[in-house]
Design a protein around this motif. Structure first.
Motif, short mmCIF file in Angstrom:
data_model
loop_
_atom_site.label_atom_id
_atom_site.label_comp_id
_atom_site.label_asym_id
_atom_site.label_seq_id
_atom_site.Cartn_x
_atom_site.Cartn_y
_atom_site.Cartn_z
N PRO A 139 0.89 -1.34 -0.04
CA PRO A 139 -0.06 0.02 -0.08
C PRO A 139 0.59 1.21 -0.01
CG PRO A 139 -0.70 -1.33 1.78
CD PRO A 139 0.51 -2.08 1.22
N PRO A 140 0.32 2.14 -0.57
CA PRO A 140 1.08 3.74 -0.75
C PRO A 140 1.10 4.07 0.96
CG PRO A 140 -0.96 3.87 -1.70
CD PRO A 140 -0.79 2.35 -1.40
N GLY A 141 2.09 4.79 1.28
CA GLY A 141 2.19 5.14 2.65
C GLY A 141 2.62 4.15 3.74
N CYS A 142 3.33 3.19 3.10
CA CYS A 142 4.16 2.03 3.99
C CYS A 142 5.66 2.07 3.88
CB CYS A 142 3.73 0.57 3.63
SG CYS A 142 2.05 0.31 4.03
N THR A 143 6.50 2.16 4.82
CA THR A 143 7.77 2.41 4.62
C THR A 143 8.44 1.09 5.53
OG1 THR A 143 8.21 3.67 6.68
CG2 THR A 143 7.82 4.92 4.24
N PHE A 144 9.65 0.83 5.08
CA PHE A 144 10.32 -0.26 5.56
C PHE A 144 11.84 0.22 6.02
CE2 PHE A 144 7.23 -3.26 4.46
CZ PHE A 144 6.61 -2.71 3.57
N THR A 145 11.90 -0.05 7.24
CA THR A 145 13.56 0.20 7.69
C THR A 145 14.07 -0.86 8.59
OG1 THR A 145 12.40 1.04 9.73
CG2 THR A 145 12.66 2.72 8.00
N ASN A 146 15.43 -0.64 9.10
CA ASN A 146 16.03 -1.39 9.78
C ASN A 146 15.92 -2.96 9.01
OD1 ASN A 146 16.60 0.49 11.58
ND2 ASN A 146 14.55 0.04 12.50
N LYS A 147 16.26 -2.93 7.84
CA LYS A 147 16.20 -4.21 7.25
C LYS A 147 17.72 -5.03 7.41
CE LYS A 147 15.01 -2.12 3.62
NZ LYS A 147 14.84 -1.55 2.19
N THR A 148 17.42 -6.13 7.61
CA THR A 148 18.69 -7.10 7.93
C THR A 148 18.45 -8.45 7.10
OG1 THR A 148 17.91 -8.01 10.18
CG2 THR A 148 19.18 -6.06 10.06
N HIS A 149 19.37 -9.09 6.68
CA HIS A 149 19.57 -10.40 6.10
C HIS A 149 20.55 -11.18 6.61
CE1 HIS A 149 20.64 -12.69 2.15
NE2 HIS A 149 20.06 -13.56 3.04
N VAL A 150 20.63 -12.11 7.58
CA VAL A 150 21.46 -12.90 7.99
C VAL A 150 21.17 -14.23 7.67
CG1 VAL A 150 23.09 -13.64 10.19
CG2 VAL A 150 22.07 -11.44 10.07
N GLY A 151 22.16 -15.04 7.08
CA GLY A 151 21.91 -16.43 6.43
C GLY A 151 20.49 -16.62 5.68
N THR A 152 19.82 -17.25 6.19
CA THR A 152 18.20 -17.39 5.70
C THR A 152 17.26 -16.81 6.53
OG1 THR A 152 17.97 -19.40 6.96
CG2 THR A 152 19.04 -19.61 4.56
N THR A 153 17.70 -15.99 7.23
CA THR A 153 16.43 -15.10 8.00
C THR A 153 16.82 -13.57 7.51
OG1 THR A 153 16.87 -16.36 9.79
CG2 THR A 153 16.05 -14.44 10.31
N PHE A 154 15.46 -13.01 7.33
CA PHE A 154 15.21 -11.62 6.98
C PHE A 154 14.24 -10.78 7.99
CE2 PHE A 154 15.57 -14.41 3.19
CZ PHE A 154 16.72 -13.52 2.42
N SER A 155 14.63 -9.68 8.26
CA SER A 155 13.66 -8.99 9.11
C SER A 155 13.72 -7.55 8.77
CB SER A 155 14.05 -8.92 10.45
OG SER A 155 15.27 -8.45 10.81
N MET A 156 12.67 -6.74 9.39
CA MET A 156 12.34 -5.21 8.80
C MET A 156 11.35 -4.72 9.82
SD MET A 156 10.50 -5.76 5.24
CE MET A 156 11.20 -7.35 4.92
N ASP A 157 11.28 -3.62 10.01
CA ASP A 157 10.35 -2.89 10.59
C ASP A 157 9.50 -2.21 9.63
OD1 ASP A 157 11.30 -3.22 13.22
OD2 ASP A 157 12.78 -1.54 13.10
N MET A 158 8.03 -1.93 9.93
CA MET A 158 7.21 -1.41 8.84
C MET A 158 6.40 -0.50 9.56
SD MET A 158 5.55 -5.09 7.59
CE MET A 158 5.25 -5.76 9.32
N SER A 159 6.31 0.61 8.90
CA SER A 159 5.33 1.68 9.26
C SER A 159 4.49 2.07 8.04
CB SER A 159 6.11 2.89 9.84
OG SER A 159 5.42 3.90 10.12
N CYS A 160 3.20 2.20 8.38
CA CYS A 160 2.18 2.72 7.18
C CYS A 160 1.28 3.76 7.71
CB CYS A 160 1.57 1.52 6.68
SG CYS A 160 2.16 0.05 6.05
#
Length: 152
Positions: free
Chosen positions: A68-89
């Motif tokens: 959706p418009p208005g969503c941002t993703f920050t603090n993205k990390t990728h370690v091995g086979t794990t991905f994470s991120m913070d979301m804000s909409c």
């Protein structure tokens, strides 16, 4: 709720405009075919869905990049086979923020945890969901690629 949350959000989030970091190429491939998701919500209820996945990253990128418009993703990390991120909409009358993590240990298993708070007209509502997805079969039967169905 949309089936395949783990598969979808992991691929979709990095594709949002003006969002640098992870790309679809960073994601491990998953086996094409029939997948089953067990989505457990914060109240302990479980919903099982099946979906037919193509396994084609290019198609996934095009189909899944529609956040959706208005969503941002920050603090993205990728370690091995794990991905994470913070979301804000920020959308009309609704804001949400939270954290998403997905682990893809192999091409037949995906595990995700989403912890969010939605605020609707000033009222905060927590949304916590864990999804465990696994490969079922290379044959989707009558289920078309990209389609989902509720498992009874």
């Amino acid at each position: 709720r949309r089936a395949g949350t783990a598969l979808l959000l992991a691929a979709a989030a990095p594709q949002t405009p003006n969002n640098s970091g992870l790309s679809i190429g960073d994601l491990p491939s998953v086996k094409p075919g029939l997948w089953e998701d067990a989505m457990t919500t914060g109240d302990g209820s479980v919903q099982k869905m099946q979906m037919c996945v193509s396994g084609d990253k290019a198609k996934a990128q095009a189909a899944l990049a529609k956040m959706p418009p208005g969503c941002t993703f920050t603090n993205k990390t990728h370690v091995g086979t794990t991905f994470s991120m913070d979301m804000s909409c920020n959308m009309k009358n609704v804001t949400s923020s939270g954290h998403f993590q997905v682990s893809m240990p192999d091409d037949e298993h995906v595990h995700s945890v989403m912890t969010m708070t939605m605020t609707v007209q000033g009222k905060a509502m927590p949304m916590n969901m864990t999804t465990d997805s696994h490969f079922v079969s290379s044959n989707c039967g009558s289920l078309a690629t990209g389609s989902t169905q509720l498992v009874h």
